[in-house]
Design an enzyme around this catalytic site. Sequence first.
Site, PDB file in Angstrom:
ATOM      1  N   LYS A  76      50.026 -11.389  34.456  1.00 13.68           N
ATOM      2  CA  LYS A  76      49.981 -11.208  35.905  1.00 13.68           C
ATOM      3  C   LYS A  76      51.378 -10.913  36.421  1.00 13.68           C
ATOM      4  O   LYS A  76      52.353 -11.476  35.919  1.00 13.68           O
ATOM      5  CB  LYS A  76      49.439 -12.474  36.573  1.00 13.68           C
ATOM      6  CG  LYS A  76      47.941 -12.587  36.410  1.00 13.68           C
ATOM      7  CD  LYS A  76      47.352 -13.632  37.337  1.00 13.68           C
ATOM      8  CE  LYS A  76      45.855 -13.713  37.102  1.00 13.68           C
ATOM      9  NZ  LYS A  76      45.263 -14.905  37.733  1.00 13.68           N
ATOM     10  N   LYS A  81      57.416 -13.699  33.617  1.00 11.40           N
ATOM     11  CA  LYS A  81      57.989 -14.479  34.714  1.00 11.40           C
ATOM     12  C   LYS A  81      56.923 -15.245  35.498  1.00 11.40           C
ATOM     13  O   LYS A  81      57.222 -16.251  36.143  1.00 11.40           O
ATOM     14  CB  LYS A  81      58.759 -13.558  35.657  1.00 11.40           C
ATOM     15  CG  LYS A  81      60.023 -12.962  35.051  1.00 11.40           C
ATOM     16  CD  LYS A  81      61.191 -13.914  35.161  1.00 11.40           C
ATOM     17  CE  LYS A  81      62.489 -13.286  34.669  1.00 11.40           C
ATOM     18  NZ  LYS A  81      63.627 -14.220  34.772  1.00 11.40           N
ATOM     19  N   THR A 110      63.832 -17.476  46.956  1.00  6.16           N
ATOM     20  CA  THR A 110      64.661 -17.116  45.804  1.00  6.16           C
ATOM     21  C   THR A 110      65.378 -15.825  46.112  1.00  6.16           C
ATOM     22  O   THR A 110      65.008 -15.103  47.041  1.00  6.16           O
ATOM     23  CB  THR A 110      63.827 -16.971  44.509  1.00  6.16           C
ATOM     24  OG1 THR A 110      64.714 -17.066  43.395  1.00  6.16           O
ATOM     25  CG2 THR A 110      63.081 -15.639  44.457  1.00  6.16           C
ATOM     26  N   SER A 113      65.928  -9.215  42.578  1.00  5.52           N
ATOM     27  CA  SER A 113      65.402  -7.881  42.861  1.00  5.52           C
ATOM     28  C   SER A 113      64.436  -7.471  41.760  1.00  5.52           C
ATOM     29  O   SER A 113      63.973  -6.352  41.705  1.00  5.52           O
ATOM     30  CB  SER A 113      66.550  -6.873  42.942  1.00  5.52           C
ATOM     31  OG  SER A 113      67.306  -6.910  41.755  1.00  5.52           O
ATOM     32  N   TYR A 150      52.591  -8.477  46.531  1.00  3.14           N
ATOM     33  CA  TYR A 150      52.229  -9.813  46.022  1.00  3.14           C
ATOM     34  C   TYR A 150      52.339 -10.882  47.115  1.00  3.14           C
ATOM     35  O   TYR A 150      52.155 -12.057  46.849  1.00  3.14           O
ATOM     36  CB  TYR A 150      53.092 -10.183  44.821  1.00  3.14           C
ATOM     37  CG  TYR A 150      52.707  -9.432  43.558  1.00  3.14           C
ATOM     38  CD1 TYR A 150      51.445  -9.605  42.998  1.00  3.14           C
ATOM     39  CD2 TYR A 150      53.591  -8.553  42.950  1.00  3.14           C
ATOM     40  CE1 TYR A 150      51.070  -8.915  41.856  1.00  3.14           C
ATOM     41  CE2 TYR A 150      53.228  -7.855  41.795  1.00  3.14           C
ATOM     42  CZ  TYR A 150      51.968  -8.041  41.262  1.00  3.14           C
ATOM     43  OH  TYR A 150      51.594  -7.363  40.134  1.00  3.14           O
ATOM     44  N   GLY A 219      68.261 -16.512  29.947  1.00  2.00           N
ATOM     45  CA  GLY A 219      67.975 -17.444  28.857  1.00  2.00           C
ATOM     46  C   GLY A 219      66.740 -18.308  29.057  1.00  2.00           C
ATOM     47  O   GLY A 219      66.434 -19.134  28.207  1.00  2.00           O
TER      48      GLY A 219
END
Lengths: 366, 366
Positions: A76, A81, A110, A113, A150, A219
């Site tokens: 999704k 992420k 947050t 980009s 979204y 990371g």
Amino acid sequence: MADPSTAPPLTRASVQAAHKLIEPYIHKTPVLTNSTLDRLASTPRADAELEGTEWAGRTPAKPVLRFWFKCENFQKSGAFKARGAFHAIERLKQEPGWAEGGGRERGVVTHSSGNHAQALSLAATTSGIPAHIIMPTISAAPKIAATRAYGGTITFSGPTAPERESTAAQVQSQTGARLVPPYNHPDIILGQGTAALELQSQIPPPTTLDAIITPCSGGGLLSGTALACHETGIHVFGAEPSFQGADDGRRSFLSGTRIDTVKSATIADGLRTPVGPIPWGIIYERKLVRGMYSVSEDEIKKAMRMVYERMKIVVEPSAVVGLAVAMFNEEFRGMVEREGGEEGWDLGVIFSGGNVNLDVLGELIR
Amino acid sequence: MADPSTAPPLTRASVQAAHKLIEPYIHKTPVLTNSTLDRLASTPRADAELEGTEWAGRTPAKPVLRFWFKCENFQKSGAFKARGAFHAIERLKQEPGWAEGGGRERGVVTHSSGNHAQALSLAATTSGIPAHIIMPTISAAPKIAATRAYGGTITFSGPTAPERESTAAQVQSQTGARLVPPYNHPDIILGQGTAALELQSQIPPPTTLDAIITPCSGGGLLSGTALACHETGIHVFGAEPSFQGADDGRRSFLSGTRIDTVKSATIADGLRTPVGPIPWGIIYERKLVRGMYSVSEDEIKKAMRMVYERMKIVVEPSAVVGLAVAMFNEEFRGMVEREGGEEGWDLGVIFSGGNVNLDVLGELIR
């Protein structure tokens, strides 16, 4: 976002718990194999191909490789992420006092980009929580459109890190929204680790993975994968672009000191960020990642083309750095030859996302 | 290839028998769904979008559509053509006297610059049978390379149909190879029909398909699909590009007379051939196809972009003409609105292949 000190311990069990929490919201993405790519990777490179590289004149390695591709490009929001973002939101919803204190109405914030912006917008709005996204005014139009689609509310900022942070602080103070960072938080790391956990369960017995390789930027994915593989016997490796110093993780790994600034315009645009301190603790200090490898821009393009041509799936440049390492990095290939021998290695490769800019795709795969 | 008069009857049972024969050789390709594309297709088009089309000024249709995408872009050789080719080879192997007469050594021959060349090369060499492929000298380099990679032996010819046919006849007389045509043969048609047969079995109960739409060029896939759906209650539709008269099937359907020449440079390069006489018999004379619809080059590009952006899979332009009809053809959409009502239609869409020329992909999706 929850105070890191109240987060679950950074263990495999916590990755399993994270998976239970986010399972209703995410796709169990497919694991693909490809006999042509296995054959190509298991064929020694030609001497001529090594000319002009650091391995010129060396005997090409003869590894035997069988790939298991975890396709987070089908996740999704188009990238892994979503796992970290849904986990952060679910953990927030469980935080004592958060909802009662009006947290749900205040929302989350947050600055990003990229894929984190879209993932957080999706995860928050799925639970009816507003998502405030700080994006630099120079962001590509398709990314702005996708974040809006979204459900995210965008506030534009200047392009530098201090400008983005001050705009984020402003939005935070105006709205009371909770900051959800893209990688430097236990909840995010544990969420990202669920991809490798699923991958392990999707390998048909009696086969088991010898190793997993993932892209490395901040990371979160790499350290989460390392936790998911802890004490399983599966080696974990990180892959980075070498262009303009984007291989900060590899260089940090070699020197023992974390590099905290990177300024690279690599085509792998999801991998331009230095490794964060919490991921670094897992990757390096706890020694849960065995090695870091890097590849050139040209090698990333070649790997992209292989995936489009042979696997018929859409991936973004950042997604294929692990495959590029296995195909082109003689240091990595020599290690697989030495350790895997004739039997070779079953290698899990995490394709991190598929959000490629279609307006420049032609140049990326030509 | 077997004499058409000795071929199995053109029925659904014969498609089922074909599936049994080729099952060990082909991929059972996945069926994908996509809620975003369903939503887009189920949203009426804006009045402004209809301006400049034949539907300008009409009230946009309000169909409800749920798509089931049969992904033959993931098929062996990158297209559904592998189904017909493997079926032709298996039927040859069963032909009395063929092997004893040295047929296996003499091999098979065809003239094609497209997916049939690659599919036949793969199918024949899988059984250790030589495949002679006649390709025009002007063929794109990647297609020549792909045909060689699948084991085909290429003989180059001039670009016109008579030149290709005379070169094929020459190779046939030199080698004794059996001709395997790309679509105008019962064994090919029955093989291609297996995609729609599989698709029917992959829809989770209690859902059943209301209709299937497939691309139409020579008509092998469309007529095979029609056989696979015979007496199931599933409506079958064909889709074509309208550019430079490539909608010969639609025009033949309207006039009742099969058009037998087409000269179109549509970007849907797999759909430049007129419908063959045997497919035509199934499609039109037996009335097993209900309607034919066409789309513009621009609509094909838009549908391509939607698939790359939303589904993250690689398809060739020819593959998306069915989706483009469902998205943009008001005549088709109006029919779905009238017949499907509020409940709408579950529509099977066959994505025929993924062998796009990566050197021009950028222009196709921009």
